[in-house]
Design an enzyme around this catalytic site. Structure first.
Site, PDB file in Angstrom:
ATOM      1  N   VAL A   1       4.934   1.843   5.935  1.00  0.00           N
ATOM      2  CA  VAL A   1       5.229   1.877   4.502  1.00  0.00           C
ATOM      3  C   VAL A   1       6.194   3.013   4.164  1.00  0.00           C
ATOM      4  O   VAL A   1       6.568   3.176   3.013  1.00  0.00           O
ATOM      5  CB  VAL A   1       3.962   1.985   3.613  1.00  0.00           C
ATOM      6  CG1 VAL A   1       3.004   0.866   3.943  1.00  0.00           C
ATOM      7  CG2 VAL A   1       3.277   3.316   3.763  1.00  0.00           C
ATOM      8  N   HIS A   2       6.593   3.769   5.165  1.00  0.00           N
ATOM      9  CA  HIS A   2       7.505   4.877   4.905  1.00  0.00           C
ATOM     10  C   HIS A   2       8.793   4.729   5.707  1.00  0.00           C
ATOM     11  O   HIS A   2       8.769   4.247   6.839  1.00  0.00           O
ATOM     12  CB  HIS A   2       6.844   6.210   5.271  1.00  0.00           C
ATOM     13  CG  HIS A   2       5.607   6.465   4.468  1.00  0.00           C
ATOM     14  ND1 HIS A   2       4.387   6.694   5.043  1.00  0.00           N
ATOM     15  CD2 HIS A   2       5.416   6.483   3.130  1.00  0.00           C
ATOM     16  CE1 HIS A   2       3.484   6.864   4.086  1.00  0.00           C
ATOM     17  NE2 HIS A   2       4.076   6.727   2.914  1.00  0.00           N
TER      18      HIS A   2
ATOM     19  N   SER B   1       0.815  -1.208   0.000  1.00  0.00           N
ATOM     20  CA  SER B   1       0.000   0.000   0.000  1.00  0.00           C
ATOM     21  C   SER B   1       0.855   1.266   0.000  1.00  0.00           C
ATOM     22  O   SER B   1       2.030   1.250   0.307  1.00  0.00           O
ATOM     23  CB  SER B   1      -0.952  -0.010   1.194  1.00  0.00           C
ATOM     24  OG  SER B   1      -0.318  -0.565   2.297  1.00  0.00           O
ATOM     25  N   LYS B   2       0.180   2.342  -0.367  1.00  0.00           N
ATOM     26  CA  LYS B   2       0.876   3.626  -0.467  1.00  0.00           C
ATOM     27  C   LYS B   2       0.936   4.315   0.892  1.00  0.00           C
ATOM     28  O   LYS B   2       1.828   5.092   1.168  1.00  0.00           O
ATOM     29  CB  LYS B   2       0.125   4.537  -1.445  1.00  0.00           C
ATOM     30  CG  LYS B   2       0.213   4.117  -2.895  1.00  0.00           C
ATOM     31  CD  LYS B   2       0.821   5.249  -3.702  1.00  0.00           C
ATOM     32  CE  LYS B   2       1.017   5.017  -5.167  1.00  0.00           C
ATOM     33  NZ  LYS B   2       1.149   3.684  -5.663  1.00  0.00           N
ATOM     34  N   ARG B   3      -0.078   4.044   1.708  1.00  0.00           N
ATOM     35  CA  ARG B   3      -0.167   4.707   3.005  1.00  0.00           C
ATOM     36  C   ARG B   3      -0.274   3.662   4.103  1.00  0.00           C
ATOM     37  O   ARG B   3      -0.479   2.499   3.836  1.00  0.00           O
ATOM     38  CB  ARG B   3      -1.435   5.554   3.071  1.00  0.00           C
ATOM     39  CG  ARG B   3      -1.345   6.799   2.251  1.00  0.00           C
ATOM     40  CD  ARG B   3      -2.668   7.530   2.157  1.00  0.00           C
ATOM     41  NE  ARG B   3      -2.740   8.166   0.854  1.00  0.00           N
ATOM     42  CZ  ARG B   3      -3.236   7.597  -0.230  1.00  0.00           C
ATOM     43  NH1 ARG B   3      -3.731   6.394  -0.160  1.00  0.00           N
ATOM     44  NH2 ARG B   3      -3.231   8.219  -1.391  1.00  0.00           N
TER      45      ARG B   3
END
Ligand code: GLU
Length: 457
Positions: free
Chosen positions: A233-234, A227-229
């Site tokens: 994921v960061h 997923s992007k969020r």
């Protein structure tokens, strides 16, 4: 230096996605492996999202991971500027070249790239209209990972929007040409763009770079793309959670690459030595959080004591655990480096070394009181330890062994659980005897003395 020039070309969005970081790492490793040049180029053409803060998140994430760049923001270089927002004149020049060569035309305010080949019209279901198509020569991409990819563009495509902004395909290719990029290593989601890019390279009379499209990253569970969020994921999330940067680097390296054996733990030097495009797999990679946690733990264990200390002290201070006593902290850290699973866990893991008001784990207490007479045993240990003259591992060992022998037992293990529990409130932790040594006589004996009353209270 070799001739290899690679680039990481992020569009700053305010976060540094794990997938981007992996792309950055693969480029960095390839540059370091080949003795080439690693360029950081900022694709900041989206003015609204590309703020200074967004850039800083990216640069600080790169620094935290240790991915230093040879050319780019802050360090400069001969091929700058390294921000697309500052390269507008160059793009105009290249668009002009296409006009001059008859490979660009204007329509409805936008500029289109003109494909070469026979033109025909065809009814298009999607557009519900007759549209013009072109029979072009297919582009052959010899991708280092995907192998031969043959695809043809069949419609002219926009290179400058009607608002005057040049589009991604154009600026990306112009930059790769003018920055002398030899290898384009990027996510597989860009593979479908590569046909357009090849058309542009050729229209500019530039040689094609080598392409390497790296596999996608799938979610921990399930079939979907990562997923992007969300949590984890960061890159920033891992920094906040006190992951070891090299733990994350080691894990990211294995997201789609292996050293052609099942080695999992690598030092940075080993990664640089072994990394090659031929070790990148075609199949998608899975983001396995358990594996990340495991690699992180193992890399903490491999840290030189000084580096571990350097990382641990601020974490302990932030949690309000560290004390003034430098040599005591050092001894505790030395004892616990092998045992802690993460830096985030460390403050809780070592809290009882510093604070008498530690909490007794009720489950461990229950287990302890279920068998034998723990308070009786504790008294015996107290007496044995009080008589120890030199408080060190050897004497402590001997005190326990003698105590066991005096009761006809070969090993003193029966006395260990209550000893540990009374001084730490847990059933786990570092090896008992070295732990007692580090804690020191006063702390150990006073906690043992206080235990029956404290535990019952
Ligand atoms: N700015 C593009 C991206 O972030 C770069 C693509 C490329 O590496 O060519 O996906």
């Amino acid at each position: 230096m070799s001739q290899v020039r690679v680039r990481f070309a992020p569009s700053p969005t305010g976060t540094f996605h794990i997938g981007s970081a992996r792309t950055a790492l693969f480029n960095w490793l390839y540059a370091r492996h080949t003795g080439g040049t690693f360029v950081l180029r900022v694709e900041d053409t989206d003015h609204e999202r590309n703020t200074d803060e967004a850039l800083e998140v990216l640069l600080s994430g790169m620094r935290w991971l240790g991915l230093d760049w040879d050319e780019g923001p802050e360090v400069g270089g001969d091929f700058g500027p390294y921000f697309q927002s500052q390269r507008g004149e160059l793009y105009k020049e290249y668009i002009q070249k296409l006009f001059v060569a008859g490979r660009a035309y204007e329509k409805d305010g936008a500029v289109f790239f003109k494909l070469e080949g026979e033109r025909y019209t065809e009814y298009d279901e999607y557009h519900k209209a007759e549209i013009e198509k072109v029979r072009t020569e297919p582009q052959e991409i010899d991708d280092a990972i995907r192998g031969k990819v043959v695809r043809a563009e069949e419609r002219d495509f926009v290179i400058v929007r009607s608002n005057g902004e040049p589009v991604f395909h154009l600026v990306n290719v112009v930059d790769d040409i003018t920055m002398g990029i030899t290898h384009v290593i990027r996510g597989e989601d860009h593979l479908s763009n590569t046909t357009k890019h090849c058309e542009l390279f050729k229209a500019f009379g530039a040689p094609l770079p080598h392409f390497a499209h790296i596999p996608m990253i799938l979610n921990s569970s399930g079939p979907g793309k990562m997923s992007k969020r969300g949590d984890g994921v960061h890159v920033e999330d891992y920094e906040k959670r006190h992951f070891l940067p090299h733990g994350l680097v080691n894990f990211l390296a294995l997201l789609g690459w292996n050293a052609k054996d099942d080695q999992e733990l690598f030092s940075l030097d080993e990664l640089v030595e072994k990394f090659d495009l031929s070790g990148i797999q075609k199949g998608n990679a899975r983001f396995d959080e358990k594996k990340l946690a495991h690699i992180n733990t193992e890399q903490i264990r491999r840290l030189p004591m000084d580096s571990f200390r350097e990382m641990a002290i601020p974490v302990l201070q932030e949690a309000g655990v560290a004390t003034e006593d430098g040599s005591y902290i050092d001894a505790v850290l030395k004892l616990c480096q092998e045992k802690t699973r993460s830096m985030a866990e460390l403050p809780d893991f070592v809290a009882y070394f510093f604070d008498d008001a530690f909490i007794f784990d009720p489950k461990a207490g229950e287990r302890l009181f279920k068998k034998g007479e723990p308070l009786e045993r504790l008294k015996e240990v107290q007496a044995a330890l009080a008589a120890v003259e030199t408080w060190d591992v050897d004497s402590l060992n001997k005190a326990f062994t003698d105590l066991a022998a005096s009761q006809g037992q070969e090993k003193p293990f029966a006395w260990f659980p209550v000893t540990r529990y009374s001084v730490s409130g847990t059933s786990g932790g570092p090896d008992l005897i070295p732990m007692l040594e580090v804690m020191g006589r006063d702390l150990v004996l006073s906690r043992m003395e206080a235990f029956p009353a404290r535990y019952q209270a």
